[in-house]
Design a protein around this motif. Structure first.
Motif, short mmCIF file in Angstrom:
data_model
loop_
_atom_site.label_atom_id
_atom_site.label_comp_id
_atom_site.label_asym_id
_atom_site.label_seq_id
_atom_site.Cartn_x
_atom_site.Cartn_y
_atom_site.Cartn_z
N UNK A 18 -46.54 4.90 -11.24
CA UNK A 18 -45.07 4.64 -10.66
C UNK A 18 -44.27 5.93 -10.89
N UNK A 19 -44.25 6.08 -12.39
CA UNK A 19 -43.13 7.37 -12.63
C UNK A 19 -43.61 8.54 -12.63
N UNK A 20 -45.07 8.87 -12.65
CA UNK A 20 -45.48 10.12 -12.94
C UNK A 20 -45.11 11.29 -11.97
N UNK A 74 -42.11 11.32 -9.99
CA UNK A 74 -40.80 11.79 -10.46
C UNK A 74 -40.52 12.53 -11.57
N UNK A 107 -39.00 -0.29 -14.29
CA UNK A 107 -39.51 0.95 -14.11
C UNK A 107 -40.57 1.22 -12.74
N UNK A 108 -41.22 -0.20 -12.74
CA UNK A 108 -41.93 -0.17 -11.56
C UNK A 108 -41.43 -0.25 -10.06
N UNK A 120 -40.06 3.78 -7.59
CA UNK A 120 -40.52 4.26 -6.25
C UNK A 120 -39.75 3.58 -5.02
N UNK A 176 -36.66 5.31 -3.96
CA UNK A 176 -36.38 6.67 -3.53
C UNK A 176 -36.57 6.88 -2.07
N UNK A 201 -47.67 2.95 -3.00
CA UNK A 201 -47.28 3.37 -4.15
C UNK A 201 -45.63 2.96 -3.93
#
Lengths: 279, 305
Positions: free
Chosen positions: A25-27, A29, B110-111, B114, B117, B170
């Motif tokens: 999920x964060x990669x 960004x 955290x999940x 995305x 955004x 995602x």
């Protein structure tokens, strides 16, 4: 809770799965933000390395700030989002109060009418919305966006807020009436403060889709002076596709305000979703 | 309400702003758009043509090929969301809701990142990462010895739509995760403990006890996914432009309507055909919502705890 459902091996596997997904999920960004601080050569040579003294560069940000009017875009986005939220909350709370508090003919029908918009996306009506905005001269003004987002947010706001307002005790309101408060003051001074958590939930739900919308800014307000941050970065990035520093910096600049808002409001957002307000 | 009572003006005052804005900006334009679909522009005047636009859209080879292509792509887009996004979301929620998991807050936040955004960021970020020029994706595959698998996925007709659908998965996996998580938390412990007494623990507790109890929430995320997918536009537009390339391989109803309405390259924009496509989208969404409301939701058994 018993320990029968809980073994160290299971919890290890759970953490491993969650960490793996957090990385997924964060990669992207992470890659975008670290590379925005590097010079062009290091972006390509070692895309996964953190910027160090050697490769650190702000050239991308300089280009972005020189070329694009990002402060104006940011300001437009702020105005549109804050004004839309204000009207959604004010009008939504007023209508929700009327539906929850008073029994009148057509109450149920009015509730259903306002709830229609929860499932039907407002985008379907785009052609006629544009014609209307052109006819009223609102095209390429921020008002066009504010009106559309207010209309879009109202159905869910009325639905959620009236559920909460039904729970406010009648005794309290009647006590207010005996003390001579008008219906308006009962709404503003007694009921609204009591449903503040619900108002915050509605605000947070609406904030992100409004801030991130591309469709209506593109169609209703594409002029330079009314571009929102989302549309502005879309156009800017489109023009600078070969300038990697500028593109990465513009992306990072678009990410950071949203991340800031998220850090501030994430508890409220997650509490709102998990409290079952949308069930 | 008794007839003798005076009109209670405050009710009108409370309702008016919301009803006026909602009616004027949402409901009236919706019907005006449906009506516009029955007109066409002939010699610069608007004339009523009945269902001709729809005959053109579904039957005229120049239009129908694009329409059926966009509709088919849209169904594939939706199928991938249902097959990938929702199972992953449910799995993550099931893991997150396991009792005494540490850092659950942190993982959840955290999940969800995305999802907050904008499509512009998501579209471009993935375009850069998958790009053969920058080489992050090929290098990473190389590191685990799988470089042969790499292809410019977004640029190939055969893979670009699936790639975009996965990018969208995602981005939005956080929403089913949160809704299912909420549903799982509301299952009372007594039920799970009763299951334990009967020897149902771990995975079988999930399949036999929790999953049946969260079916209504799975129904809700399915219809939310359906409505969201059939008016999607932003991600495709950000990543592939209005032409939904390569060679319209990623064209969905939203981009098709945008192109038709505003025109592109040499073709002029046509608000009437645009309205006809919007009407078709409206019909599809309406059918989906009706199937959900009358076919699925009424059959799911709800449990009150």
């Amino acid at each position: 809770m018993t320990t029968a459902r809980h073994s160290p091996l299971n919890s290890l596997a759970a953490h491993a799965a969650l960490i793996a997904y957090v990385i997924v999920a964060l990669f992207p960004v992470f890659v975008i933000v670290i590379n925005s601080f590097k010079d062009r050569r290091s972006i390509f040579r070692e895309p996964l390395a953190l910027p160090d003294a050697d490769s650190f560069s702000l050239i991308g940000y300089q280009t972005v700030l020189k070329q694009g009017d990002f402060f104006l875009y940011f300001q437009n986005s702020m105005i549109v989002t804050v004004a839309s939220l204000f009207f959604i909350l004010l009008f939504g709370a007023m209508a929700a109060f009327a539906l929850a508090e008073y029994r009148f003919r057509g109450n149920l029908l009015m509730g259903l009418y306002l709830a229609l918009g929860i499932m039907i996306p407002i985008r379907i009506g785009t052609v006629a919305i544009l014609e209307m905005m052109v006819a009223t001269g609102l095209v390429n003004t921020l008002w066009a966006l504010i009106l559309v987002y207010t209309a879009q947010g109202l159905p869910l706001a009325v639905f959620i807020l009236s559920e909460f307002m039904r729970q406010v005790s009648d005794d309290l309101k009647n006590a207010g009436r005996i003390d001579g408060l008008s219906e308006y003051r009962i709404f503003a001074q007694l009921v609204v403060p009591l449903v503040r958590p619900a108002l915050a939930t509605v605000a947070v739900f609406n904030m992100i889709p409004i801030w991130n919308d591309l469709w209506f800014p593109l169609i209703l307000a594409p002029a330079e002076e009314t571009k929102t941050l989302t549309l502005g970065s879309q156009v800017f990035i489109g023009q600078f596709v070969t300038d990697w520093n500028a593109v990465l910096s513009a992306l990072s600049m678009a990410i950071l305000p949203v991340m800031g808002l998220y850090v501030i409001f994430s508890r409220q957002l997650i509490r709102g979703i998990t409290s079952g307000a949308v069930k | 309400m008794s007839e003798r009572r005076p009109v209670r003006w405050h009710i009108v005052v409370f309702l008016a702003p919301a009803v006026i804005v909602y009616t004027a900006v949402m409901i009236l334009p919706l019907f005006a758009t449906l009506r516009l679909a029955l007109f066409a522009e002939v010699e610069q005047t608007r004339v009523f043509v009945g269902l001709d636009n729809f005959r053109t859209l579904f039957g005229d080879p120049r239009w129908s090929a694009s329409f059926w292509n966009a509709l088919g792509n849209n169904f594939w887009f939706f199928a991938i969301h249902m097959a990938v996004q929702n199972p992953i979301g449910i799995a993550l929620a099931a893991i997150l809701s396991s009792p005494r998991l540490r850092f659950a807050h942190l993982y959840r936040s955290a999940i969800f990142v995305p999802t907050i955004l904008s499509f512009v960021i998501v579209g471009f970020a993935w375009k850069l990462i998958l790009s053969p020029i920058w080489g992050i994706a090929p290098n990473m595959l190389d590191a685990i010895g799988l470089q042969k698998l790499y292809a410019p996925w977004l640029g190939l007709e055969s893979t670009s739509l699936t790639t975009l659908a996965l990018i969208s998965v995602w981005q939005f996996v956080g929403i089913p995760m949160m809704l299912i998580y909420a549903a799982l938390l509301s299952i009372p412990d007594e039920i799970l403990e009763a299951g334990e007494c009967d020897g149902i623990t771990g995975l079988s507790a999930f399949w036999k006890i929790k999953l049946p109890l969260i079916l209504p929430s799975i129904g809700i995320i399915s219809i939310l996914t359906f409505v969201g997918n059939f008016n999607a536009f932003d991600l495709i537009y950000s990543a592939q432009g209005a032409l939904a390339g390569p060679n319209f391989a990623t064209d969905i109803l939203g981009t098709f309507m945008y192109r038709t309405f505003f025109g592109f390259q040499l073709q002029l924009g046509d608000p009437h055909m645009g309205s006809a496509i919007a009407t078709a989208m409206f019909g599809i969404i309406l059918i989906g919502v009706c199937i959900y409301l009358f076919g699925i939701q009424t059959r799911l058994r709800r449990y009150q705890f």
